[in-house]
Design an enzyme around this catalytic site. Structure first.
Site, mmCIF file in Angstrom:
data_model
loop_
_atom_site.group_PDB
_atom_site.id
_atom_site.type_symbol
_atom_site.label_atom_id
_atom_site.label_comp_id
_atom_site.label_asym_id
_atom_site.label_seq_id
_atom_site.Cartn_x
_atom_site.Cartn_y
_atom_site.Cartn_z
ATOM 1 N N TYR A 101 -2.519 -1.081 10.199
ATOM 2 C CA TYR A 101 -2.606 -1.486 8.741
ATOM 3 C C TYR A 101 -1.448 -1.358 8.097
ATOM 4 O O TYR A 101 -0.924 -1.839 7.413
ATOM 5 C CB TYR A 101 -3.870 -0.851 8.045
ATOM 6 C CG TYR A 101 -3.882 -0.971 6.682
ATOM 7 C CD1 TYR A 101 -4.529 -2.106 5.956
ATOM 8 C CD2 TYR A 101 -3.486 -0.106 5.732
ATOM 9 C CE1 TYR A 101 -4.397 -2.259 4.610
ATOM 10 C CE2 TYR A 101 -3.468 -0.220 4.270
ATOM 11 C CZ TYR A 101 -3.975 -1.383 3.752
ATOM 12 O OH TYR A 101 -3.842 -1.560 2.725
ATOM 13 N N SER A 142 0.905 -1.078 0.103
ATOM 14 C CA SER A 142 -0.150 -0.126 -0.149
ATOM 15 C C SER A 142 0.786 1.203 -0.093
ATOM 16 O O SER A 142 1.952 1.232 0.520
ATOM 17 C CB SER A 142 -0.972 0.117 1.136
ATOM 18 O OG SER A 142 -1.475 1.215 1.321
#
Length: 268
Positions: free
Chosen positions: A172, A158
């Site tokens: 995350y 990401s």
């Protein structure tokens, strides 16, 4: 010394043929929604067969039916924290389609809370799904990927790992950093076996995960485009095309890398 006049320059007229994944088999986790679904559709559109893994059984059944109208797909509703279930699903896909050539790990959760306050059980769950879950599928698929002779592992990272934000997604973000480290270590171990391992790290894409999060979607679009070098929102075809590259022979000499697909928001 060799006579340079006798040297023939190599050519690459057929390089475009290397992007072909027709007839190959991919296992994709997190395939019921978002970018996992996008990659499944891209692969089927390119002539690949797909094994779909997701915990959302109802959505997964719909995706399976849709893909089977265009190609070949089989779905297994599995929690990637369940080692036995993951192993059984991967084995079933390999049995049905005659092996596995590509593994795409996209399943992930994103608990939202400041790191100073977040429940540590939530962090442990995120690590179990977002990192250990990837390793579970790798361990289950690796014998088939090695037997393929052109095995490909694509782990989802990401852009948030490079940014350190947005606020509240620290757990995350930490898991996505772990995915980069896991993939680099995997590349060292599995590339001598004929299997490459890379990270596909998307930026902000208008998918289900983004839908409904912002009171003013148009303002969010503008804020994303302002940060990017490419002045448009990304489309799922951008991710699908990159995944096809990483899944194909075109990327055979690329391993251990993190490929950002974020419109030039960040530079790796």
């Amino acid at each position: 010394m060799q006579d340079s006049s006798e040297y023939t320059e190599p050519t690459a007229f057929d390089a475009s043929d290397l992007f072909n994944i027709e007839g190959r088999t991919a296992v994709i986790t997190g395939a019921a929604h978002g970018l996992g679904l996008a990659i499944a559709t891209a692969f089927v559109g390119a002539g690949a067969k797909v094994g779909l893994i997701d915990i959302d059984a109802d959505a997964l059944a719909g995706v399976e039916a849709m893909l089977n109208k265009r190609g070949q797909a089989v779905a297994h509703a599995v929690d990637v924290r369940d080692t036995d279930a993951v192993t059984a699903a991967v084995r079933a896909v390999a049995s049905q389609f005659g092996g596995i050539d590509i593994l795409v790990n996209d399943a992930a959760i994103f608990p939202s809370a400041p790191l100073a306050d977040i429940d540590l059980d939530e962090v442990a769950t995120a690590l179990d799904i977002n990192v250990v879950g990837y390793l579970r599928t790798v361990q289950a698929a690796l014998p088939y990927l090695e037997a393929s002779g052109r095995g490909r592992i694509i782990n989802f990272g990401s852009v948030t790992f490079f940014l350190g934000n947005p606020d509240g997604l620290g757990a995350y973000i930490a898991t996505k950093g772990a995915v980069v480290g896991l993939t680099r270590a995997l590349a060292r171990e599995v590339s001598p076996l004929g299997v490459t391992a890379n990270v596909l790290a998307p930026g902000a894409f208008p998918t289900r995960a983004e839908f409904g999060l912002y009171e003013d979607p148009a303002a969010f679009d503008r804020s994303v485009i302002e940060k990017q070098s490419v002045k448009r929102r990304g489309s799922v075809s951008d991710i699908g095309a990159t995944a096809i590259y990483l899944a194909s022979d075109a990327s055979a000499f690329v391993t251990g890398q993190t490929l950002l697909v974020d419109g030039g928001w960040t530079f790796n």
